[in-house]
Each structure stands twice: as C-alpha cells, then as structure tokens.
Design an enzyme around this catalytic site. Structure first.
Site, PDB file in Angstrom:
ATOM      1  CD  GLU A  40      42.203  -1.626  63.465  1.00 56.17           C
ATOM      2  OE1 GLU A  40      42.541  -1.664  64.660  1.00 56.17           O
ATOM      3  OE2 GLU A  40      41.031  -1.450  63.071  1.00 56.17           O
ATOM      4  CG  ASN A  59      40.406  -0.112  59.696  1.00 55.25           C
ATOM      5  OD1 ASN A  59      41.461  -0.607  59.306  1.00 55.25           O
ATOM      6  ND2 ASN A  59      40.111   0.101  60.966  1.00 55.25           N
ATOM      7  CE  LYS A  65      37.413  -2.665  62.645  1.00 53.43           C
ATOM      8  NZ  LYS A  65      38.228  -1.775  63.540  1.00 53.43           N
ATOM      9  CD  GLU A 101      37.799   1.486  64.157  1.00 58.66           C
ATOM     10  OE1 GLU A 101      38.073   0.970  65.241  1.00 58.66           O
ATOM     11  OE2 GLU A 101      37.835   0.859  63.103  1.00 58.66           O
ATOM     12  CB  CYS A 129      40.363  -4.254  65.124  1.00 51.95           C
ATOM     13  SG  CYS A 129      40.613  -3.743  66.834  1.00 51.95           S
ATOM     14  CG  ASN A 171      45.290   0.144  66.371  1.00 50.62           C
ATOM     15  OD1 ASN A 171      46.208   0.922  66.631  1.00 50.62           O
ATOM     16  ND2 ASN A 171      45.236  -0.510  65.219  1.00 50.62           N
TER      17      ASN A 171
HETATM   18  N1  ING Z   1      39.123  -1.477  68.461  1.00 52.03           N
HETATM   19  C1  ING Z   1      38.312  -2.036  69.493  1.00 52.03           C
HETATM   20  C2  ING Z   1      38.147  -3.548  69.359  1.00 52.03           C
HETATM   21  O1  ING Z   1      37.171  -4.078  68.878  1.00 52.03           O
HETATM   22  C3  ING Z   1      36.381  -1.718  70.923  1.00 52.03           C
HETATM   23  C4  ING Z   1      36.972  -1.355  69.584  1.00 52.03           C
HETATM   24  C5  ING Z   1      36.878  -1.168  72.063  1.00 52.03           C
HETATM   25  C6  ING Z   1      35.370  -2.648  70.992  1.00 52.03           C
HETATM   26  C7  ING Z   1      36.317  -1.506  73.310  1.00 52.03           C
HETATM   27  C8  ING Z   1      34.800  -3.014  72.224  1.00 52.03           C
HETATM   28  C9  ING Z   1      35.288  -2.445  73.379  1.00 52.03           C
HETATM   29  O2  ING Z   1      39.083  -4.213  69.810  1.00 52.03           O
HETATM   30  C10 ING Z   1      38.937  -1.508  67.121  1.00 52.03           C
HETATM   31  N2  ING Z   1      39.830  -0.821  66.379  1.00 52.03           N
HETATM   32  O3  ING Z   1      38.009  -2.101  66.604  1.00 52.03           O
END
Ligand code: ING
Length: 301
Positions: A47, A107, A124, A143, A169, A194
């Site tokens: 991503e 995204n 996304k 985001e 993601c 990420n």
């Molecule tokens: N990153 C994270 C993911 O879903 C996140 C966002 C972080 C969700 C921590 C839950 C806990 O892996 C992205 N870019 O969506």
C-alpha cells in the site's frame, strides 16, 4: 488442467519522508528483477508504495500533501516500473495515493497485466484512524483526513488464468471485504499494508499486531477458499515502526511463504489456483450452504 502461477510479495522497507519516487521505484525494479529470476508471473507491492506513510503527519492545508499523490498511473516517475515489469512479462499490484483530475483523493491500488496495461483499479473502502489532529497519539493516523472512502466497491478481474481481487490494509480486518469478492468468484485476493507496530487508538500488546495481521488473512483465505497475499511496507519510517510479516496464505488458511525481515524482501510461492476450487465446491459451496434470509443485518446496519 492445473493453473500454476508463481506469485511474489515484494515487501518494501522504510521509505523516508523526503525519499524520491525514483528511489522507491528503483527499489521496486530491483525486486522485480529478483521476481523475474525466480520465475514470478505476478508481484504484489505494498500500500502507498511510492512514498513514506504520510498520513502519519498532520497538515492543516491538505493541498500541502499533494506531493505524496499521483495524478496519473503510470506517470513519468512510475513508467520505468511498468516498463521493467512488461519487459519481464510480470503483472503486478501497486498501492499509491491517487489525486483525481476533479480533486478527489483516494488510497488506491491498480492491477497491471504482464504487458504493463492497467486492467483494474481499487480504492480503499475501510479507512482507519481519524481526520483531525489528536495530540494524545504518539503518531497520527490521518487516513480519514487525506482520503475519501473508495467509490469503486470490491471488484474482481480475470487475469493470469484466475480471478483476482484487490484490497488495502485495513480492509483485511473486515470479513465483508473478502466475502464480497469471493461471492464474485475471487480465487486470489491481494493487498498491501502499512501497519504501525503501536496501536495508537488504545493499548494493545504489540505481539498482537502481527497475530492479527496473519489471523485476518489466514482466516479469510480459509473461509473464502482463496489465496491471500499481504505485502508490507515495513521498518522504521521517521521513528515509527511498521510491522513486516508479508505472507502468502493458501485456501487451507496456512501460510506458504513468510517474510523474515523488515526490509526490501521478495517472498514467492508457486501455487495451483485450482486449490481454491475444493473449498468452493464443498464446505464453502455458497449456493448449497448459505442461508441469506438470515444475513440481512450485515448490509443493513
Ligand atoms: N493501517 C492499519 C491497519 O489496519 C490500524 C490501521 C492500525 C488498524 C492499528 C488497527 C490497529 O493495519 C492501515 N494503513 O490501514
């Protein structure tokens, strides 16, 4: 007739905030060369693979972040990647930040065939994080500030002898993502991510970051009888640790190839897409076993 496909997950290590696209593209071209040497037909990049994970930074004036977006794909700086891939007859998935001519920000990921032609696009749907500055967080995850929810739904495309779906993601944490695509026949679902090592929304022991990363992809590979490929952008970007763990999961739910570093790393597997058929024809034969009269609430609330 078995449908053999050699797929690669081309994990990227950190991309520094001011690292040039040319640098990121050259790193991806190097991974493509390795993929060609290892007989890959298709490669999955992360991503937002062209830049640092910029939703980590708050900017009052969103247009100040335009430098992280692509106005066209391929563009002048990404065309070398498309050319190298088509020269080697390799298709790929590439995640990037999209700025449309009429000013919409997504995204996004594209599916590219072995001739370098863009055959599919995904934006996304599940945007995590927040839209305003939240000072209590060690890093922002903006985001919802920098992207609109995707407006293309969950598509699937016939390519490389199979039916391929795309996600990004956070989408991998939502069962609906996979079920919609598997109801459309997806045999291979590919995604980049990420994922910060620290959950900035609430305390969570960090071993759970990798556990949930693999659990979501393995479980949904099994429950939707498909292959799932997840490719990380990994390592420490501007002090923020992003998890690695890029993997290729087969329809049994087992991981068949797993990254071991948090750097640029290609992992591969030679798979038989027909492995996806057994589950679809038996335990997850949707036509025979699903009872949609009881499922309405999933799409109504
Ligand atoms: N990153 C994270 C993911 O879903 C996140 C966002 C972080 C969700 C921590 C839950 C806990 O892996 C992205 N870019 O969506």
């Amino acid at each position: 007739m078995s449908r053999i496909l050699t797929i690669g997950a081309a994990q990227l290590g950190p991309i520094a905030p001011e690292e040039s696209r040319a640098s990121a593209v050259n790193r991806m071209i190097e991974l493509l060369k390795q993929a060609g040497d290892r007989g890959c037909n298709f490669v999955v990049f992360p991503e937002l693979a062209l830049t640092t994970f910029f939703p980590r930074y708050y900017e009052e004036d969103i247009s100040k972040m335009d430098r992280y977006y692509e106005r066209e794909m391929p563009g002048p700086e990404t065309r070398p990647l498309f050319e190298e891939a088509s020269k080697r007859g390799i298709g790929f998935y590439l995640g990037y930040a999209e700025l449309t001519p009429d000013g919409h920000r997504y995204n996004t990921a594209v599916l590219v065939d072995e001739t370098g032609k863009v055959t599919g696009k995904y934006r996304k749907v599940h945007l995590p994080g927040h839209s305003e500055y939240e000072g209590q967080r060690p890093w922002q995850h903006l985001e919802k500030r920098y992207f609109e929810p995707g407006d293309l739904g969950f598509g699937v495309w016939r390519q490389h002898g199979g039916i391929i779906g795309m996600a990004l993601c956070n989408d991998r944490r939502w069962p609906e993502t996979y079920r919609v695509m598997s109801l459309k026949g997806a045999e291979l679902i590919v995604l980049g991510y990420n994922t910060p090592d620290v959950n900035t929304s609430a305390f969570e022991p960090n071993h759970l970051r990798m556990f949930h990363n693999h659990l979501t992809m393995q479980a949904n590979a099994y429950m939707n009888s498909c292959f799932v490929v997840g490719t990380a952008k990994a390592g420490v970007e501007d002090g923020c640790m992003l998890i690695g763990g890029s993997c290729i999961a087969q329809p049994s739910g087992e991981i068949v190839s797993l990254a071991t570093t948090v750097e640029d790393e290609l992992i591969t597997s030679t798979i038989d897409l027909d492995l996806a058929k057994m589950g679809k024809e038996t335990v997850f034969n949707y036509a025979r076993h699903r009872r949609i009269e009881h499922y309405g609430i999933i799409a109504s609330q």
